[in-house]
Design a protein around this motif. Structure first.
Motif, short mmCIF file in Angstrom:
data_model
loop_
_atom_site.label_atom_id
_atom_site.label_comp_id
_atom_site.label_asym_id
_atom_site.label_seq_id
_atom_site.Cartn_x
_atom_site.Cartn_y
_atom_site.Cartn_z
N GLU A 1 -8.36 -53.05 -151.71
CA GLU A 1 -8.23 -51.69 -151.18
C GLU A 1 -7.32 -51.66 -149.83
N ASP A 2 -6.69 -50.58 -149.19
CA ASP A 2 -6.11 -50.49 -148.10
C ASP A 2 -6.99 -51.14 -147.04
N SER A 3 -8.40 -50.89 -147.12
CA SER A 3 -9.48 -51.20 -146.23
C SER A 3 -9.68 -52.74 -146.28
N GLY A 4 -9.02 -53.31 -147.21
CA GLY A 4 -9.38 -54.92 -147.26
C GLY A 4 -10.43 -55.19 -148.48
N ALA A 5 -11.20 -54.14 -148.84
CA ALA A 5 -12.35 -54.33 -149.79
C ALA A 5 -11.89 -54.86 -151.10
N LEU A 6 -12.29 -55.64 -151.95
CA LEU A 6 -11.94 -56.27 -152.96
C LEU A 6 -11.89 -55.38 -153.86
N ILE A 7 -10.92 -55.29 -154.77
CA ILE A 7 -10.77 -54.58 -156.34
C ILE A 7 -11.18 -55.43 -157.28
N SER A 8 -10.03 -56.47 -157.29
CA SER A 8 -10.47 -57.30 -158.72
C SER A 8 -9.85 -58.42 -158.38
N ILE A 9 -10.07 -59.80 -159.11
CA ILE A 9 -9.82 -61.00 -159.42
C ILE A 9 -9.19 -61.40 -160.77
N SER A 10 -8.39 -61.79 -160.85
CA SER A 10 -7.70 -62.44 -162.32
C SER A 10 -6.93 -63.64 -162.17
N GLY A 11 -6.66 -64.05 -163.20
CA GLY A 11 -5.78 -65.23 -163.24
C GLY A 11 -6.24 -66.21 -164.46
N GLU A 12 -5.64 -67.27 -164.50
CA GLU A 12 -5.64 -68.29 -165.46
C GLU A 12 -7.07 -68.94 -165.46
N ARG A 13 -7.82 -68.89 -166.71
CA ARG A 13 -9.09 -69.29 -166.54
C ARG A 13 -9.02 -71.05 -166.63
N VAL A 14 -9.91 -71.64 -165.85
CA VAL A 14 -9.99 -72.95 -165.74
C VAL A 14 -10.77 -73.57 -166.79
N ARG A 15 -10.12 -74.37 -167.77
CA ARG A 15 -10.91 -74.82 -169.17
C ARG A 15 -11.62 -76.18 -168.77
N ALA B 1 -13.54 -60.83 -163.45
CA ALA B 1 -14.72 -59.77 -163.59
C ALA B 1 -15.51 -60.17 -164.63
N SER B 2 -15.39 -61.18 -165.44
CA SER B 2 -16.18 -61.66 -166.53
C SER B 2 -16.87 -62.96 -166.14
N GLY B 3 -16.73 -63.17 -164.70
CA GLY B 3 -17.75 -64.52 -164.21
C GLY B 3 -16.85 -65.91 -164.45
N TYR B 4 -15.97 -65.93 -164.92
CA TYR B 4 -15.08 -67.16 -165.21
C TYR B 4 -14.11 -67.66 -164.07
N CYS B 5 -14.16 -68.81 -163.71
CA CYS B 5 -13.42 -69.32 -162.59
C CYS B 5 -12.15 -69.28 -162.97
N VAL B 6 -11.02 -69.03 -162.15
CA VAL B 6 -9.63 -68.97 -162.45
C VAL B 6 -8.87 -69.80 -161.40
N LYS B 7 -7.72 -70.26 -161.92
CA LYS B 7 -6.67 -70.73 -160.88
C LYS B 7 -5.50 -69.88 -160.73
N ASN B 8 -4.78 -70.14 -159.75
CA ASN B 8 -3.91 -69.15 -159.32
C ASN B 8 -4.20 -67.67 -159.27
N PRO B 9 -5.08 -67.52 -158.53
CA PRO B 9 -5.65 -66.15 -158.67
C PRO B 9 -4.76 -64.92 -158.05
#
Length: 260
Positions: free
Chosen positions: A246-260, A233-241
């Motif tokens: 939503e039930d419709s398949g619409a994206l809510i959020s992506i999170s994970g360990e940021r790639v350094r 949500a802050s625009g940083y690339c993450v691994k192991n996301p």
């Protein structure tokens, strides 16, 4: 002409499908009298031109529809799409006032105007005058602005307090300022990012796809040079996301360990 968002595909205010099913949920239509009781005008022509561009673009993208129950999903997708309605690829909705709020906020991010950025996406027609006045808009009440479009400028916001709001797109015949182009081309701006592509800072890696502020991938999965990358949500690339939808398949959020 005005950019107008008034009802869903069934002529109702909520309960419809996400996105514009008819091409009329958010559309460019002739000016009409609601009747309007207020016009809100930003004194900076660059802001007004950007509002026109964003409003026209939202009307042209049929993935943007009307639903009061999901009125802030347009802002959510707009903020994930570099603040350009034409880049939205997920069906979403607004209502009249949430749509205006999202467009004003997006203009703020694209032009680096913090007052506009601070407009609440939950703005409604009952507090719109005060919200936009605090963001720098001038409040106009003279009948020459309300009874017809003859004195309106492109980017003026029309309001019937407590009921409806819309965005004026054209220059009235009695208006003094120069008219914008009819083509929805955003005003030229000094580049915020000199470099495009992968950029590294102290927090991690992010990807700028355009030169303007906000034109980087946010909360999205993007294929770059044949490889799929995930951005939080802050625009940083993450691994192991971790991807929430939503039930419709619409994206809510992506999170994970940021790639350094």
């Amino acid at each position: 002409m005005i950019a107008n968002s008034g009802h869903d595909e069934r002529g109702k205010y909520s309960g419809g499908r996400a996105g514009d099913q008819t091409g009329r949920e958010w559309a460019v239509i002739p000016w009409y009298s609601r009747p309007w009781d207020t016009v809100l005008r930003h004194p900076d022509e660059k802001v007004r031109l950007m509002i026109v561009y964003l409003a026209k673009s939202a009307a042209r993208n049929d993935l943007i529809g009307y639903n009061q129950a999901k009125r802030t999903t347009f802002w959510r997708e707009l903020s994930r799409s570099g603040y350009d309605p034409l880049r939205i690829t997920t069906p979403c909705d607004a209502d009249c006032s949430a749509g205006v709020a999202a467009i004003v906020k997006a203009a703020g991010y694209r032009l680096g105007n913090q007052a506009l950025q601070g407009v609440s996406p939950d703005m409604y027609t009952g507090n719109e005058t005060e919200t936009l006045r605090r963001a720098g808009f001038i409040v106009l009440k003279d009948q020459k602005y309300l009874a017809s479009d003859r004195s309106l400028l492109p980017g003026d916001i029309l309001l019937c307090t407590g009921h409806h709001t819309a965005i004026n797109l054209d220059r009235g015949v009695m208006a003094q300022d120069p008219a914008p182009t009819d083509n929805p081309t955003p005003p030229a701006a000094k580049p915020d990012y000199e470099k495009l592509g992968w950029i590294h800072d102290d927090t991690g890696w992010w990807y700028a796809y355009g030169h303007r502020k906000g034109e980087y991938y946010i909360n999205n999965a993007v294929r770059i040079d044949g490889k799929l990358y995930f951005f939080d949500a802050s625009g940083y690339c993450v691994k192991n996301p971790v991807v929430k939808t939503e039930d419709s398949g619409a994206l809510i959020s992506i999170s994970g360990e940021r790639v350094r």
